[in-house]
Design an enzyme around this catalytic site. Sequence first.
Site, PDB file in Angstrom:
ATOM      1  N   GLN A 107       0.334 -15.032   1.676  1.00  0.00           N
ATOM      2  CA  GLN A 107      -0.903 -14.236   1.686  1.00  0.00           C
ATOM      3  C   GLN A 107      -2.115 -15.097   1.330  1.00  0.00           C
ATOM      4  O   GLN A 107      -3.218 -14.859   1.831  1.00  0.00           O
ATOM      5  CB  GLN A 107      -0.759 -13.026   0.753  1.00  0.00           C
ATOM      6  N   ASP A 132      -2.902  -5.000 -20.048  1.00  0.00           N
ATOM      7  CA  ASP A 132      -2.589  -5.424 -21.422  1.00  0.00           C
ATOM      8  C   ASP A 132      -3.787  -5.178 -22.330  1.00  0.00           C
ATOM      9  O   ASP A 132      -3.634  -4.746 -23.477  1.00  0.00           O
ATOM     10  CB  ASP A 132      -2.217  -6.910 -21.435  1.00  0.00           C
ATOM     11  N   MET A 140       4.148   2.437  -5.460  1.00  0.00           N
ATOM     12  CA  MET A 140       3.790   3.388  -6.524  1.00  0.00           C
ATOM     13  C   MET A 140       2.362   3.189  -7.035  1.00  0.00           C
ATOM     14  O   MET A 140       1.619   4.149  -7.231  1.00  0.00           O
ATOM     15  CB  MET A 140       4.757   3.222  -7.711  1.00  0.00           C
ATOM     16  N   HIS A 142       0.688 -12.402 -18.429  1.00  0.00           N
ATOM     17  CA  HIS A 142       1.083 -10.987 -18.464  1.00  0.00           C
ATOM     18  C   HIS A 142       2.610 -10.958 -18.598  1.00  0.00           C
ATOM     19  O   HIS A 142       3.356 -10.777 -17.639  1.00  0.00           O
ATOM     20  CB  HIS A 142       0.627 -10.317 -17.159  1.00  0.00           C
ATOM     21  N   ALA A 191       0.806  -1.220   0.000  1.00  0.00           N
ATOM     22  CA  ALA A 191       0.000   0.000   0.000  1.00  0.00           C
ATOM     23  C   ALA A 191       0.841   1.273   0.000  1.00  0.00           C
ATOM     24  O   ALA A 191       0.327   2.349  -0.282  1.00  0.00           O
ATOM     25  CB  ALA A 191      -0.949  -0.026   1.190  1.00  0.00           C
ATOM     26  N   ARG A 247      -3.888  -1.547 -23.061  1.00  0.00           N
ATOM     27  CA  ARG A 247      -2.811  -1.165 -23.993  1.00  0.00           C
ATOM     28  C   ARG A 247      -3.167  -1.582 -25.416  1.00  0.00           C
ATOM     29  O   ARG A 247      -2.930  -0.845 -26.380  1.00  0.00           O
ATOM     30  CB  ARG A 247      -1.499  -1.851 -23.559  1.00  0.00           C
TER      31      ARG A 247
END
Length: 376
Positions: free
Chosen positions: A197, A244, A100, A272, A97, A247
Site C-alpha cells: 500500500q 492509548d 469492524m 502501540h 472498509a 485510554r
Amino acid sequence: MGLSTAYSPAGSRLVTTPLGAGAAQLLRPRRTPLATVRCSVDAAKQVQDGAATVAPEKPASRKGFGVFSTIYDLKADSEHCKSKSWKKLVSIAVSGAAGMISNHLLFKLASGEVFGQDQPIALKLLGSERSFQALEGVAMELEDSLYPLLREVSIGMDPYEVFEDVDWALLIGAKPRGPGMERAALLDINGQIYADQGKALNAVASPNVKVIVVGNPCNTNALICMKNAPNIPAKNFHALTRLDENRAKCQLALKAGVFYDKVSNMTIWGNHSTTQVPDFLNAKIDGRPAKEVIKDTKWLEEEFTLTVQNRGGVLIQKWGRSSAASTAVSIVDAIRSLVTPTPEGDWFSSGVSLYYWKSLWHSREHRVQYAMQIKG
Ligand SMILES: NC(=O)C1=CN([C@@H]2O[C@H](COP(=O)(O)OP(=O)(O)OC[C@H]3O[C@@H](n4cnc5c(N)ncnc54)[C@H](OP(=O)(O)O)[C@@H]3O)[C@@H](O)[C@H]2O)C=CC1
Ligand SMILES: O=C([O-])CC(=O)C(=O)O
C-alpha cells in the site's frame, strides 16, 4: 451532468470498470488484475469511457426504486455547494472498509463530524475478493444514509485505483490479533500489506496525502508504509496511538474523579503495544501536574501503566474481538487534531517518524513516536 448510483434495484452491480493494460500499468508494478465498482459515479463519463454496461435511466422511469434511482445533478450540486460555502471536496481512502473499525468510522466521516459541516467528502473504500460483497453492502448503507456531505462512494480491490489522488489514507485493513497474542505476532501477515500500500500511495495518491496506519503492529506497519513511499513527506505518516492516549486520559480522569476533558498533555511513548509508556509525569489534570492531583504514586507507577498497556488485550478477552468503536473514535480524534490548531499549551500523541526530526534529535534512528502540536 448527471450522477447515478451504480446498483440495480436488487442491489447487484451495474457498473464495473475493468482494469486496462498499458503504460499506466508499467508505473504500477504491483497492480492486481481486479476490478473497481463505483457506487455513485458520473454516469455520463462512464458512457464516454465505455465502462457503463447499462445506460442511465431517465428520471421519469425511476419511480419506485427508492435510493437506487437517486440522481444527483453535479452542476446544480456545485452551485449548491458554493451557496453553502462548502470547501473543496476531500478524497479519503479507507482500507479494510468492510471490517469492524471501519463500520463505525465510515459513518462518522460521512456525517461531517470529522472534517466539519462545510467539508464535502468522497469515500474510496479498499477491499479484497474476500470482502467485496460486504463492501458493496457497506456502500449501500452509506448511500441509504443520505449524508449531504458524502458526494461519492467508490469501492475497489486495487490500491493503485482506490488511492488515486486521495488526500487522506486511513489504512485499517489488516488481520487483528486474537486472545493471548501480542500485536507484534501480526507482523508476518500484515507487514506486506503495508509495503504494497505504501508503493501504491507513492505512485498515485496526492503528493501531500496524510496517512494514518491503524492495522497492527501499527508503528512498524507505518514505518514499512513510509519507507515504501519515498515521494510522500515522512511527516505525513502516522501510526494510531491516539487510542492509548484516550485510554490513559480515561484512567486518570476516573482516578481523579474529574471529567475526561480536564485531562491534558498526555503522551504515549513507545509502540502501540504492551511496552508503551503512558506519561503521567507530564500529564495534567485541570492544568496541574497529574502527580499533584493523584497522590497515589503506587497506582500511577504500577496500576495505571499496566492498565493502559493491557487495555486492548483485556478487551479482546471480554469481547472475543478487538476494540472497534473506541478505535474509530480515536481515529476521528487523531484526524481532528491534525486539521485543527492544538489548544494553547496542550499536545496530542501520534506515532510519527523521528527520522523526520533527526536534526532536532541528532539521531538517524527510525522510531515512530512523537507528541505533536498543530499550529493554526
Ligand atoms: N492502532 C490501534 O489503536 C488499533 C489497531 N487495530 C488493528 O486494526 C486492524 C483492523 O481491525 P478490525 O477492523 O477490527 O478487523 P476486522 O477483522 O474487522 O477487519 C479487518 C479487515 O482487514 C482486512 N484484512 C487484510 N488481511 C487480512 C487477514 N489476513 N485476515 C483478516 N482480515 C484481513 C480484511 O479486509 P479485506 O479483505 O477487505 O482486505 C478485513 O475486513 C487490526 O490489525 C487490528 O489489530 C485495532 C484496534 C486498535
Ligand atoms: O489489542 C488489539 O489487538 C487491538 C488494539 O490494538 C487495541 O485495542 O489497542
